[in-house]
Design an enzyme around this catalytic site. Structure first.
Site, PDB file in Angstrom:
ATOM      1  N   HIS A 154       0.823  -1.215   0.000  1.00  0.00           N
ATOM      2  CA  HIS A 154       0.000   0.000   0.000  1.00  0.00           C
ATOM      3  C   HIS A 154       0.857   1.266   0.000  1.00  0.00           C
ATOM      4  O   HIS A 154       0.353   2.344  -0.309  1.00  0.00           O
ATOM      5  CB  HIS A 154      -0.997  -0.013   1.164  1.00  0.00           C
ATOM      6  CG  HIS A 154      -0.430   0.384   2.497  1.00  0.00           C
ATOM      7  ND1 HIS A 154      -0.086  -0.527   3.468  1.00  0.00           N
ATOM      8  CD2 HIS A 154      -0.156   1.600   3.028  1.00  0.00           C
ATOM      9  CE1 HIS A 154       0.360   0.107   4.528  1.00  0.00           C
ATOM     10  NE2 HIS A 154       0.329   1.403   4.289  1.00  0.00           N
ATOM     11  N   ASP A 200       0.153  -7.408   1.587  1.00  0.00           N
ATOM     12  CA  ASP A 200       0.603  -6.035   1.828  1.00  0.00           C
ATOM     13  C   ASP A 200       2.122  -5.952   1.880  1.00  0.00           C
ATOM     14  O   ASP A 200       2.691  -5.224   2.686  1.00  0.00           O
ATOM     15  CB  ASP A 200      -0.006  -5.442   3.101  1.00  0.00           C
ATOM     16  CG  ASP A 200       0.070  -3.915   3.098  1.00  0.00           C
ATOM     17  OD1 ASP A 200       0.252  -3.327   2.014  1.00  0.00           O
ATOM     18  OD2 ASP A 200      -0.039  -3.306   4.179  1.00  0.00           O
ATOM     19  N   SER A 223       4.581   2.876   7.862  1.00  0.00           N
ATOM     20  CA  SER A 223       4.276   1.706   7.041  1.00  0.00           C
ATOM     21  C   SER A 223       5.471   1.319   6.181  1.00  0.00           C
ATOM     22  O   SER A 223       6.059   2.153   5.502  1.00  0.00           O
ATOM     23  CB  SER A 223       3.074   1.991   6.140  1.00  0.00           C
ATOM     24  OG  SER A 223       1.899   2.085   6.885  1.00  0.00           O
TER      25      SER A 223
END
Length: 330
Positions: free
Chosen positions: A76, A106, A185
């Site tokens: 992402h 992911d 992230s």
């Protein structure tokens, strides 16, 4: 009546009471100092390997994990981007190409176009324990090389993901209270030895962060991304939910839980094999199936087109079927 004068025992008790808080404070300071040493050591070991990842529509973090400049991040983070820039805390800046991304785990792999710092050490999240110290390193809110620390708050969490019409659950997700913010992230979650055991992926709430584990499944996904730029998966076409087994059945089978089929997609491999809603999947590939993750572990590229023996409990009887998984597309 006159109270007796305080003697040596009383004086000693008073002195002892005075020493108690001091001793406790000293012990607390020593423990805090030991904690600080571990966190600073891990930060020093891991931070040089973590980059701020900049792409056309966003930013995040990435971790160098090979000597030849491959970085691991979140799918992402890169989104639909094919290129970007990586900046390290030592001032190194390099362009990179997106080698492959897998939204259903992911995870994404990047390849630097220039020289990067050496790789971080990858650990094994399957060895983590709840309460264990972990350190997060990343690029939250654009603040490169930020370090936060906390503990493993939970293990075995599930994180739903989606790619097009396909849905999946990332298995064995790590829950931590180490502070995570947008930009973390793709960054590293490291244990007390400095080994990277997770890739930070989500902020689920205040004091609640999630990380994709680094384990055998992750390594398999990463290898596929490097080799093929994608992860090929097998597909059965069923929706299921964990269900407990009766005590007698659990004792007979040696497992306490199985997987109840809620829906079967018409024309899918599960449908062609004769599986039905209400069936309880006990084993697949001759291995116990206790949750969706148990089944997902079997459905990688090598299962495509190969017979998969499945045993289900149907109307009180054991039924054996052979399913032939197809390749998952779109």
């Amino acid at each position: 009546m006159v109270a007796p004068a305080a003697g040596p025992r009383s004086a000693g008790a008073v002195a002892g009471q005075g020493e108690g808080p001091d001793a406790a404070a000293a012990a607390g300071a020593a423990a805090l100092d030991a904690y600080s040493r571990v966190v600073t050591d891990v930060a020093a070991a891991v931070t040089p390997h973590v980059a701020a990842v900049l792409v056309r529509r966003g930013a995040g973090s990435g971790v160098v994990f090979t000597d030849d400049g491959f970085l691991l991040t979140n799918a992402h983070v890169v989104g639909s981007s094919t290129t970007g820039e990586a900046a390290f805390t030592d001032g190194t800046e390099v362009g990179f190409d997106v080698v492959g991304a897998d939204p259903l785990s992911d995870l994404a792999v990047l390849r630097a176009r220039g020289t990067t710092p050496p790789p971080a050490t990858l650990g094994d999240a399957d060895r983590l324990r709840v309460g264990q110290l972990v350190v997060a390193v990343g690029n939250p809110l654009g603040l490169t090389g930020s370090v936060t620390a906390g503990v493993v708050s939970g293990l075995g969490r599930s994180l739903p993901t989606r790619s097009g019409r396909a849905g999946r659950v990332i298995e064995d997700v790590i829950q931590t209270d180490a502070a995570l913010n947008p930009g973390n992230s793709g960054g590293a979650l490291a244990d007390a030895t400095g080994a990277v055991v997770g890739v930070n992926t989500a902020v689920a709430g205040i004091g609640l962060g999630l990380a994709v584990p680094v384990n055998a499944t992750t390594r398999r996904i990463v290898s596929s991304l490097i080799a093929e730029g994608r992860v090929r998966r097998a597909y059965l076409g069923l929706v299921s939910t964990p269900t407990p087994l009766s005590r007698d059945l659990a004792e007979r089978l040696g497992v306490r839980r199985a997987l109840r089929i809620v829906e079967v997609v018409a024309g899918a491999p599960a449908d062609r094999a004769g599986l039905r809603p209400g069936d309880v999947v006990v084993t697949a590939g001759r291995a116990p199936v206790s949750d969706a993750q148990s089944l997902q572990r079997l459905l990688f590229a090598d299962a495509i087109g190969q017979p998969l023996p499945v045993t289900v409990l149907r109307n009180g009887a054991m039924v054996d079927v052979i399913a032939v998984p197809a390749e998952l597309t779109g």
